[in-house]
Design an enzyme around this catalytic site. Structure first.
Site, PDB file in Angstrom:
ATOM      1  N   CYS A  85       0.662  -1.173   0.052  1.00 38.78           N
ATOM      2  CA  CYS A  85       0.111  -0.073  -0.149  1.00 38.78           C
ATOM      3  C   CYS A  85       0.938   1.213  -0.041  1.00 38.78           C
ATOM      4  O   CYS A  85       1.564   1.665  -1.008  1.00 38.78           O
ATOM      5  CB  CYS A  85      -0.883  -0.093   0.993  1.00 38.78           C
ATOM      6  N   HIS A 202      -3.599  -5.854   1.066  1.00 40.44           N
ATOM      7  CA  HIS A 202      -2.856  -6.017   2.372  1.00 40.44           C
ATOM      8  C   HIS A 202      -2.832  -7.350   2.702  1.00 40.44           C
ATOM      9  O   HIS A 202      -3.791  -8.033   3.370  1.00 40.44           O
ATOM     10  CB  HIS A 202      -3.732  -5.129   3.637  1.00 40.44           C
ATOM     11  N   GLU A 204      -1.193  -8.895   4.962  1.00 37.39           N
ATOM     12  CA  GLU A 204      -1.074  -8.821   6.330  1.00 37.39           C
ATOM     13  C   GLU A 204      -2.329  -8.968   7.077  1.00 37.39           C
ATOM     14  O   GLU A 204      -2.581  -9.116   8.203  1.00 37.39           O
ATOM     15  CB  GLU A 204      -0.175  -7.772   6.963  1.00 37.39           C
TER      16      GLU A 204
END
Lengths: 225, 80
Positions: A85, A202, A204
């Protein structure tokens, strides 16, 4: 594997990525942007967020910070670098990745789970995924509209440097499945040596079924072997 | 010495903000609008009397930080 997460004022996904890395058994360290030395790292992560409040251009100020000189140095020596990002935006501002991330075509901040397709798994980051595998991963950005020139686009295609493309749940890659206007639906790219990956989604955020899914897990486990 | 820097998006780069501003002005009955592009403007004051040197430095500032040369063009003007 030793990992290092770079933290800027305004980073807000730094702890999430640290949790993901530690869950996957990385030995992780957090490094403040004013440091001038990096700990010995196999992987450097530039996390998501709004470094320096997105002043000037997203990632522009962070891209000139003290620690970035070290990141550029080790990246050029082959160290693995992952920019997620805002991290992707920072990598383009440093020149480690070519191209640029423009304002979303619809001018809106987009925060939603989208489908992305693994375009090429022949690299250290994605080898545990299958080619054309469809993942559901969260995006949360205002400037994710990837743009680059024709020569670079040709290079990305010919050298298989496109990591992910936005698609629909059936894997169709078209304008309807493009959330932000990115050229050719591109959601993530590699540098020519494939040791640097920049991506807007994302991974994660996708490591635990309790809060989302585990579609992001294989990105981290790919790096472990 | 004081200089201005005007930064604009290159002509083939999509400018959704400019488009929205244009549409809104048209809605406010400003007709015959052909095109609107949004940009950035900086004013920079420098303690140095050597104009050539200052212009060189400002050009360097643009290339190193202020402008993303992939998508933006810039113009430097002396104000005073």
């Amino acid at each position: 594997m030793n990992s290092t997460v770079i933290v800027f004022p305004g980073s807000n996904c730094d702890r999430d990525i640290a949790v993901a890395l530690e869950k996957m058994q990385f030995k992780n360290k957090m490094i403040w942007h004013k440091e001038t030395k990096l700990p010995k790292s196999d992987l450097i992560v530039i996390p998501g967020g709004f470094s320096y409040g997105d002043y000037l251009r997203s990632g522009a100020i962070a891209g000139k910070s003290l620690i970035i000189n070290e990141v550029i140095k080790v990246a050029n020596q082959g160290c693995l670098v992952l920019g997620i990002c805002n991290g992707f935006q920072i990598l383009t501002e440093t020149g480690l990745l070519k191209g640029v991330l423009l304002r979303n075509k619809n001018l809106k901040f987009i925060n939603k789970d989208v489908n992305i397709k693994v375009i090429d798994n022949n690299n250290k980051f994605l080898k545990k995924y299958k080619n054309n595998q469809i993942l559901k991963i969260n995006i949360a950005h205002n400037e994710g509209n990837f743009f680059t020139n024709k020569d670079h686009l040709k290079e990305l295609n010919e050298k298989k440097l496109i990591a992910f493309k936005y698609c629909d749940e059936n894997g169709e890659i078209n304008e309807d499945s493009n959330p932000n206007g990115s050229i050719d639906n591109i959601a993530g790219i590699f540098n020519s040596k494939k040791n640097i990956l920049g991506m807007m989604p994302h991974p994660e955020r996708m490591i635990d079924n309790l809060v989302s899914n585990t579609d992001g897990t294989n990105l981290f486990s790919s790096l472990l072997n | 010495m004081k200089f201005s820097i005007t930064i604009t998006l290159k002509k083939d780069v999509l400018d959704p903000q400019g488009k929205v501003v244009q549409n809104t002005l048209q809605n406010l009955n400003f007709k015959n609008l052909k095109n609107i592009r949004q940009g950035k403007y900086f004013e920079i004051e420098v303690n140095n009397d050597d104009q050539k040197d200052v212009e060189k430095k400002i050009d360097e500032m643009c290339k190193k930080l202020l402008v993303n040369l992939i998508i933006e063009d810039y113009k430097i003007n002396k104000i005073s």
